[in-house]
Design an enzyme around this catalytic site. Structure first.
Site, mmCIF file in Angstrom:
data_model
loop_
_atom_site.group_PDB
_atom_site.id
_atom_site.type_symbol
_atom_site.label_atom_id
_atom_site.label_comp_id
_atom_site.label_asym_id
_atom_site.label_seq_id
_atom_site.Cartn_x
_atom_site.Cartn_y
_atom_site.Cartn_z
ATOM 1 N N ASN A 12 0.875 -1.182 0.000
ATOM 2 C CA ASN A 12 0.000 0.000 0.000
ATOM 3 C C ASN A 12 0.909 1.228 0.000
ATOM 4 O O ASN A 12 1.490 1.563 1.023
ATOM 5 C CB ASN A 12 -0.893 -0.042 1.256
ATOM 6 C CG ASN A 12 -1.695 1.231 1.430
ATOM 7 O OD1 ASN A 12 -1.801 2.051 0.505
ATOM 8 N ND2 ASN A 12 -2.275 1.402 2.612
ATOM 9 N N TRP A 13 1.008 1.864 -1.161
ATOM 10 C CA TRP A 13 1.953 2.985 -1.286
ATOM 11 C C TRP A 13 1.431 4.274 -0.648
ATOM 12 O O TRP A 13 2.158 5.253 -0.550
ATOM 13 C CB TRP A 13 2.272 3.239 -2.766
ATOM 14 C CG TRP A 13 3.009 2.106 -3.429
ATOM 15 C CD1 TRP A 13 3.499 0.964 -2.833
ATOM 16 C CD2 TRP A 13 3.342 1.984 -4.819
ATOM 17 N NE1 TRP A 13 4.108 0.153 -3.759
ATOM 18 C CE2 TRP A 13 4.028 0.759 -4.995
ATOM 19 C CE3 TRP A 13 3.130 2.796 -5.943
ATOM 20 C CZ2 TRP A 13 4.504 0.324 -6.232
ATOM 21 C CZ3 TRP A 13 3.597 2.367 -7.189
ATOM 22 C CH2 TRP A 13 4.273 1.153 -7.325
ATOM 23 N N LYS A 14 0.162 4.269 -0.280
ATOM 24 C CA LYS A 14 -0.454 5.470 0.314
ATOM 25 C C LYS A 14 -0.205 6.678 -0.600
ATOM 26 O O LYS A 14 -0.234 6.527 -1.816
ATOM 27 C CB LYS A 14 0.053 5.684 1.740
ATOM 28 C CG LYS A 14 -0.108 4.410 2.591
ATOM 29 C CD LYS A 14 0.095 4.611 4.056
ATOM 30 C CE LYS A 14 -0.102 3.269 4.774
ATOM 31 N NZ LYS A 14 -0.057 3.367 6.212
ATOM 32 N N HIS A 106 -9.643 1.439 4.653
ATOM 33 C CA HIS A 106 -8.359 1.525 5.363
ATOM 34 C C HIS A 106 -8.526 2.456 6.560
ATOM 35 O O HIS A 106 -9.285 3.430 6.502
ATOM 36 C CB HIS A 106 -7.280 2.065 4.417
ATOM 37 C CG HIS A 106 -5.906 2.014 5.037
ATOM 38 N ND1 HIS A 106 -5.460 2.972 5.915
ATOM 39 C CD2 HIS A 106 -4.915 1.107 4.925
ATOM 40 C CE1 HIS A 106 -4.237 2.645 6.302
ATOM 41 N NE2 HIS A 106 -3.874 1.523 5.717
ATOM 42 N N GLU A 108 -6.840 4.783 7.716
ATOM 43 C CA GLU A 108 -6.596 6.214 7.444
ATOM 44 C C GLU A 108 -7.817 6.841 6.764
ATOM 45 O O GLU A 108 -8.128 8.005 7.001
ATOM 46 C CB GLU A 108 -5.325 6.378 6.599
ATOM 47 C CG GLU A 108 -4.077 6.159 7.444
ATOM 48 C CD GLU A 108 -2.897 5.551 6.708
ATOM 49 O OE1 GLU A 108 -2.843 5.624 5.467
ATOM 50 O OE2 GLU A 108 -2.019 4.980 7.392
ATOM 51 N N GLU A 176 -5.799 -4.979 10.303
ATOM 52 C CA GLU A 176 -4.768 -3.976 10.557
ATOM 53 C C GLU A 176 -5.075 -3.262 11.872
ATOM 54 O O GLU A 176 -5.841 -2.283 11.880
ATOM 55 C CB GLU A 176 -4.732 -2.952 9.424
ATOM 56 C CG GLU A 176 -4.432 -3.553 8.072
ATOM 57 C CD GLU A 176 -3.812 -2.527 7.130
ATOM 58 O OE1 GLU A 176 -2.668 -2.745 6.703
ATOM 59 O OE2 GLU A 176 -4.450 -1.494 6.845
ATOM 60 N N GLY A 182 2.115 2.021 10.892
ATOM 61 C CA GLY A 182 3.096 3.103 10.812
ATOM 62 C C GLY A 182 3.763 3.435 12.129
ATOM 63 O O GLY A 182 4.409 4.472 12.261
ATOM 64 N N GLY A 243 2.732 -1.164 4.339
ATOM 65 C CA GLY A 243 2.808 0.257 4.019
ATOM 66 C C GLY A 243 4.254 0.677 3.821
ATOM 67 O O GLY A 243 4.852 0.466 2.756
ATOM 68 N N GLY A 244 4.852 1.240 4.854
ATOM 69 C CA GLY A 244 6.201 1.813 4.766
ATOM 70 C C GLY A 244 7.232 0.907 4.106
ATOM 71 O O GLY A 244 7.999 1.346 3.244
HETATM 72 P P1 PGA Z 1 2.641 0.163 7.720
HETATM 73 O O1 PGA Z 1 1.200 0.426 7.036
HETATM 74 O O2 PGA Z 1 3.172 -1.117 7.136
HETATM 75 O O3 PGA Z 1 3.468 1.357 7.346
HETATM 76 O O4 PGA Z 1 2.407 0.037 9.191
HETATM 77 C C1 PGA Z 1 0.294 -0.621 6.804
HETATM 78 C C2 PGA Z 1 -0.958 -0.087 6.172
HETATM 79 O O5 PGA Z 1 -1.392 1.011 6.532
HETATM 80 O O6 PGA Z 1 -1.566 -0.745 5.298
#
Ligand code: PGA
Length: 267
Positions: A12-14, A106, A108, A176, A182, A243-244
Site C-alpha cells: 500500500n503505497w499510500k 483503510h 486512514e 490492521e 506506521g 505500508g512503509g
Molecule cells: P505500515 O502500514 O506497514 O506502514 O504500518 C500498513 C498499512 O497502513 O496498510
C-alpha cells in the site's frame, strides 16, 4: 497460513510515488518478482504480489504490469458508477485500468476522511459489481484493545461491511490493528493469529464454510522482512498489507522473500 491459500504480499503505497517514480518502481518489481530466471512464472513457489499506487500513478503502473504476475489496485473507490461526485473514482474506472483489487475502509480513510462501516459496505458491493476484488481493512484502536473490545470491534466492522455480500464473491480481508500501522509496533504472531482466527470463524459462520476457507486474510501494521515469516506461520495469516516497507525495493523484496522461503519450506 494454509497450503490451500496462496499467500499475498500487497504494498500500500499510500500518498507516495507519482507517475514517473511509480513506473520505475513497477519495472523494478517486474524484474524481481514476475518471473524466474527462465522467464516463466512459478506459481506455487512464490507468493502473489500486488501494489496499490495513488490514483494518478495507476495508468503508469498498469502500462508496466498489466498482464504480468504482479497485480495492482486502487486505494479507494466510490460506490456510484458515475455522477456529480467531485474528486471521486468509480470502481469501473479502476476495472478499465486492469485493477484486480481495491482497498476498502483503510483505517486512514476511516479516521482522516470520515469513512464509516456503511460507506465500506456500499464500496464493497460496488467493487464486486464492477468485477474488482475488495480488500476490506478492519482493526481495533489501542483504546479498544486495552478495553478488551477487539473482537467486538471486528465483529461490528465485518457484519456492517459484508451485509448483503454474496457468499460466492471474491474478497480479501486485511486485519490492521490501528495501533500497529506506521508505528513500528507490530502485533505479536499470537495477537495476529488470534484476530485472524476470529475473522476466519466469523466468515465460516456468517458467509459460508467455503467463503471462510478460501478468503485470504492479510495482516497489516509495521510488517518488515524480519517479522513477516513468524506472522505467516500463524494458520490463518495468509499474507501482508505492507505500508512503509513496501516503498523500498530492498524491504519489499525481503518480505516477499520471507513468504517465498515459507512456501518453499512447505513443499
Ligand atoms: P505500515 O502500514 O506497514 O506502514 O504500518 C500498513 C498499512 O497502513 O496498510
Amino acid at each position: 497460513m494454509s497450503q490451500a491459500r496462496i499467500p499475498l504480499v500487497a504494498g500500500n503505497w499510500k500518498m507516495h510515488k507519482g507517475p514517473a517514480e511509480a513506473r520505475r518502481f513497477a519495472e523494478e518489481l517486474l524484474g524481481e518478482f514476475a518471473k524466474d530466471r527462465t522467464g516463466t512464472p512459478v506459481p506455487g513457489h512464490r507468493p502473489d504480489v500486488a501494489v496499490f499506487p495513488p490514483f494518478t500513478s495507476l495508468p503508469a503502473v498498469a502500462q508496466t504490469l498489466r498482464g504480468t504476475a504482479i497485480a495492482y489496485g486502487g486505494q479507494n473507490c466510490h460506490w456510484e458508477s458515475k455522477g456529480a461526485f467531485t474528486g471521486e473514482v468509480a470502481p469501473a474506472f479502476l476495472a478499465e485500468l486492469g485493477c484486480r483489487y481495491v482497498l476498502v475502509g483503510h483505517s486512514e480513510r476511516r479516521t482522516l476522511f470520515g469513512e464509516t462501516d456503511e460507506t465500506c459496505r456500499k464500496k464493497l458491493l460496488a467493487a464486486v459489481a464492477a468485477g474488482i476484488e475488495p480488500v476490506l481493512c478492519c482493526g481495533e484502536t489501542l483504546t479498544e484493545r486495552e478495553a478488551g473490545r477487539t473482537f467486538e470491534v471486528l465483529e461490528r466492522q465485518l457484519r456492517a461491511a459484508l451485509a448483503g455480500l454474496a457468499s460466492t464473491a471474491s474478497l480479501t480481508i486485511a486485519y490492521e490493528p490501528v495501533w500497529a500501522i506506521g508505528t513500528g509496533r507490530t502485533a505479536t504472531p499470537a495477537q495476529a493469529g488470534e484476530a485472524h482466527r476470529f475473522i476466519r470463524n466469523w466468515l465460516v459462520r456468517e458467509l459460508s464454510p467455503a467463503a471462510g476457507g478460501r478468503t485470504r486474510l492479510l495482516y497489516g501494521g509495521s510488517v518488515k522482512p524480519d517479522n513477516f515469516g513468524e506472522l505467516l506461520r500463524q494458520p490463518d495469516v495468509d499474507g501482508a498489507l505492507v505500508g512503509g516497507a513496501s516503498l523500498e525495493l530492498a524491504s519489499f523484496r525481503g518480505i516477499v522473500g520471507a513468504a517465498t522461503s515459507y512456501l518453499t519450506g512447505l513443499i
